[in-house]
Design a protein around this motif. Sequence first.
Motif, mmCIF file in Angstrom:
data_model
loop_
_atom_site.group_PDB
_atom_site.id
_atom_site.type_symbol
_atom_site.label_atom_id
_atom_site.label_comp_id
_atom_site.label_asym_id
_atom_site.label_seq_id
_atom_site.Cartn_x
_atom_site.Cartn_y
_atom_site.Cartn_z
ATOM 1 N N UNK B 444 0.842 -1.191 0.000
ATOM 2 C CA UNK B 444 0.000 0.000 0.000
ATOM 3 C C UNK B 444 0.879 1.243 0.000
ATOM 4 N N UNK B 445 0.403 2.298 -0.671
ATOM 5 C CA UNK B 445 1.220 3.517 -0.727
ATOM 6 C C UNK B 445 0.411 4.723 -0.279
ATOM 7 N N UNK B 446 0.163 4.825 1.038
ATOM 8 C CA UNK B 446 -0.605 5.985 1.499
ATOM 9 C C UNK B 446 0.211 7.268 1.326
ATOM 10 N N UNK B 447 -0.494 8.356 1.042
ATOM 11 C CA UNK B 447 0.153 9.645 0.795
ATOM 12 C C UNK B 447 1.042 10.108 1.956
ATOM 13 N N UNK B 448 0.601 9.976 3.244
ATOM 14 C CA UNK B 448 1.447 10.472 4.335
ATOM 15 C C UNK B 448 2.850 9.862 4.320
ATOM 16 N N UNK B 449 2.954 8.586 3.912
ATOM 17 C CA UNK B 449 4.276 7.968 3.893
ATOM 18 C C UNK B 449 5.131 8.595 2.825
ATOM 19 N N UNK B 450 4.530 8.878 1.663
ATOM 20 C CA UNK B 450 5.287 9.540 0.597
ATOM 21 C C UNK B 450 5.794 10.889 1.100
ATOM 22 N N UNK B 451 4.902 11.659 1.785
ATOM 23 C CA UNK B 451 5.322 12.972 2.308
ATOM 24 C C UNK B 451 6.476 12.798 3.294
ATOM 25 N N UNK B 452 6.318 11.833 4.233
ATOM 26 C CA UNK B 452 7.351 11.625 5.246
ATOM 27 C C UNK B 452 8.690 11.290 4.598
ATOM 28 N N UNK B 453 8.657 10.321 3.664
ATOM 29 C CA UNK B 453 9.914 9.885 3.052
ATOM 30 C C UNK B 453 10.562 11.030 2.285
ATOM 31 N N UNK B 454 9.752 11.790 1.532
ATOM 32 C CA UNK B 454 10.324 12.882 0.734
ATOM 33 C C UNK B 454 10.898 13.961 1.654
ATOM 34 N N UNK B 455 10.096 14.399 2.657
ATOM 35 C CA UNK B 455 10.561 15.471 3.546
ATOM 36 C C UNK B 455 11.866 15.077 4.228
ATOM 37 N N UNK B 456 11.906 13.847 4.759
ATOM 38 C CA UNK B 456 13.086 13.456 5.528
ATOM 39 C C UNK B 456 14.300 13.279 4.635
ATOM 40 N N UNK B 457 14.132 12.659 3.445
ATOM 41 C CA UNK B 457 15.341 12.467 2.624
ATOM 42 C C UNK B 457 15.833 13.807 2.075
ATOM 43 N N UNK B 458 14.906 14.709 1.726
ATOM 44 C CA UNK B 458 15.352 16.023 1.255
ATOM 45 C C UNK B 458 16.097 16.767 2.369
ATOM 46 N N UNK B 459 15.549 16.704 3.600
ATOM 47 C CA UNK B 459 16.205 17.395 4.711
ATOM 48 C C UNK B 459 17.593 16.832 4.975
ATOM 49 N N UNK B 461 19.623 15.344 2.857
ATOM 50 C CA UNK B 461 20.558 15.797 1.818
ATOM 51 C C UNK B 461 20.845 17.284 1.971
ATOM 52 N N UNK B 462 19.795 18.054 2.314
ATOM 53 C CA UNK B 462 19.942 19.512 2.403
ATOM 54 C C UNK B 462 20.921 19.899 3.506
ATOM 55 N N UNK B 463 20.713 19.370 4.724
ATOM 56 C CA UNK B 463 21.652 19.762 5.779
ATOM 57 C C UNK B 463 22.969 19.022 5.618
ATOM 58 N N UNK B 464 22.999 17.975 4.768
ATOM 59 C CA UNK B 464 24.273 17.322 4.476
ATOM 60 C C UNK B 464 25.114 18.143 3.524
ATOM 61 N N UNK B 465 24.454 18.857 2.593
ATOM 62 C CA UNK B 465 25.192 19.654 1.610
ATOM 63 C C UNK B 465 25.440 21.072 2.145
ATOM 64 N N UNK B 466 24.436 21.616 2.827
ATOM 65 C CA UNK B 466 24.578 22.969 3.398
ATOM 66 C C UNK B 466 24.466 22.899 4.921
ATOM 67 N N UNK B 467 25.507 22.437 5.601
ATOM 68 C CA UNK B 467 25.386 22.261 7.058
ATOM 69 C C UNK B 467 25.496 23.577 7.825
ATOM 70 N N UNK B 468 25.955 24.641 7.138
ATOM 71 C CA UNK B 468 26.303 25.876 7.865
ATOM 72 C C UNK B 468 25.199 26.423 8.769
ATOM 73 N N UNK B 469 23.956 26.623 8.255
ATOM 74 C CA UNK B 469 22.947 27.238 9.129
ATOM 75 C C UNK B 469 22.719 26.427 10.404
ATOM 76 N N UNK B 470 22.633 25.101 10.266
ATOM 77 C CA UNK B 470 22.356 24.270 11.441
ATOM 78 C C UNK B 470 23.514 24.341 12.417
#
Lengths: 101, 479
Positions: B444-459, B461-470
């Motif tokens: 099953x592919x409920x939408x909330x899981x897609x949102x969770x997976x996308x948000x977390x993997x983007x975050x 990669x994002x703080x992995x590439x641009x760690x400065x602000x954090x």
Amino acid sequence: MQIELAHYLLLSAVLFGIGVMGVLTRKNLIVIMMSIELMLNAVNLTFIALARYSANIEGQVIVFFVLCIAAAEIAVGLAILIAIWRHRGMMSIDSLKQLKW
Amino acid sequence: MSYSLTDIFGVLPELILVVTAITAILVDVASKGKDSSATMLVTAVGFIVSGIAAISGVGTIGVLMNGAVFQDGFTTAFRAIFCLIGFLTAIFSPAYLHFRNIRLGEYYPLLTMSVLGMMVMVGAANLLLFFIGLETMSISLYILVSLNRTNSKSIEAGMKYLVMGAFSSAFMLYGIALMFAVVGSINYNDITNYFLADPTLGPLTIAAVALLLTGFSFKIAVVPFQFWSVDVYEGAPATVTAFMSTGPKAAAFVVFIRVFGIALHPVASHWTLLLSWIAILTMVFGNVAALRQTNIKRMLAYSSIAHAGYLLVGIVAGNHAAFAATGYYLAAYALMNLGAFAAVIIVNQRHGTDGSYRFDALKGLGFAHPLLGISLTIFMLSLIGLPPTAGFLGKLYVFSAAIETGHIVLAVAGLLNSIIATYYYLRVIVLMYMAKPEGDTTIPRPLPYAITLIVLSVLILLIGVFPEPVISLMIAVAP
């Protein structure tokens, strides 16, 4: 003999030790919870004695919070205990053997 | 004692969560327990609003409530992270709870209260407030773990968690009492000043530090007090496991930094060696035990023990750069572990594998479900610590802080352990992409899981590439 702060601290240390031994050696879950309560109340005794002898009211205030927390904890504990009783029909820690590494 | 509006606005995120929890209970009562989707919605909105309130506090530094609450970067950053964790857990829970037939509205208010406890913990500037936050978080978690009342594993996990949690809380409290006896105050700042003036240790101080260390070791599940965590993680409902292996662990670590890293820093030389050994043993134990697991949930549980070992390295290193590094690593760890669990939960709903969490369920899923495959690969690479993910930089910062402060053995042990860990994380990726799919690969592919997976993997990669602000947020405010 004059009763000093050290006597109270020693008494609460002994009570705490009895509580620890109770948790580690007893098999009945209710007795284990009673032992945890004993540990928390031993700490309360320490706080009250300290507050009394150092004239620092903070210690007594802490005790009120600890009492509330202990009550909440034990309420949840007894609820889970009833659920265990319904499942296994016993209240011994020997019934908690399903999850093992 | 006086309070001003600044105090009230400073704890706005917490107040919003209190209101959210109460509203959620009322909404659940109004819906007569038939349908908990309204309760979920209220909770999710509450987390978003509270997160925005937390982020709006970036840059304000000081103490609130007559010195009871720290308003600094650690507080701000972790409030926001906890809101994110709470929000994602709330939105991906309904599908799982439905699958498991747990239909209880109180799940969401309890989740909110648990996040509230975590926020109080990270903001606390004295030991009593920390203890109250800890218990608010823990008592909510005891109920969440045993929420699946009809499942005897869930009940057993709840009982074990409660007994171990209450036992360790008692140790912690006794440590607080003895610290109060020595210092005469429970404020972190007073403790620091006391030991700065007089760094010799009497028997009472040694007992206090030992008891506090025991209590913390239980809470963050490090050797030799790690045994409860794996059983509890396995028995709890999977969404609760995902939540409790990230948020509560991060909260306990932040307080560990505040108490041992800052408040007790003047006497650090007395416990550094002990903590180093605990760190090394924890890493080795977690990784070696994870190698032989056939159950993904247990594998992730042992891996989170190993990560606690890496995080301790940052606390042993003990300067401000090290604490900022630990803060960054904690944030990265929380994001990647939550993501890994979310992915595993959805994999486990694959046809014919329900409830077993075997590695076999992963076979051939990578190509059949690209989003799941790619995001789980990112989470695993981040857990291993490979660039360009946040996990890589977290390890890099923590280990280089350890080398700078002369703890070279710890850094080497950490690196060797990361190599061992590569084996079991890569196995997940290999099974997904290189094994032939067996049977039906539909999940099953409920939408909330897609949102969770996308948000977390983007975050990640994002703080992995641009760690400065954090990292600059953590440095500016690392206490």
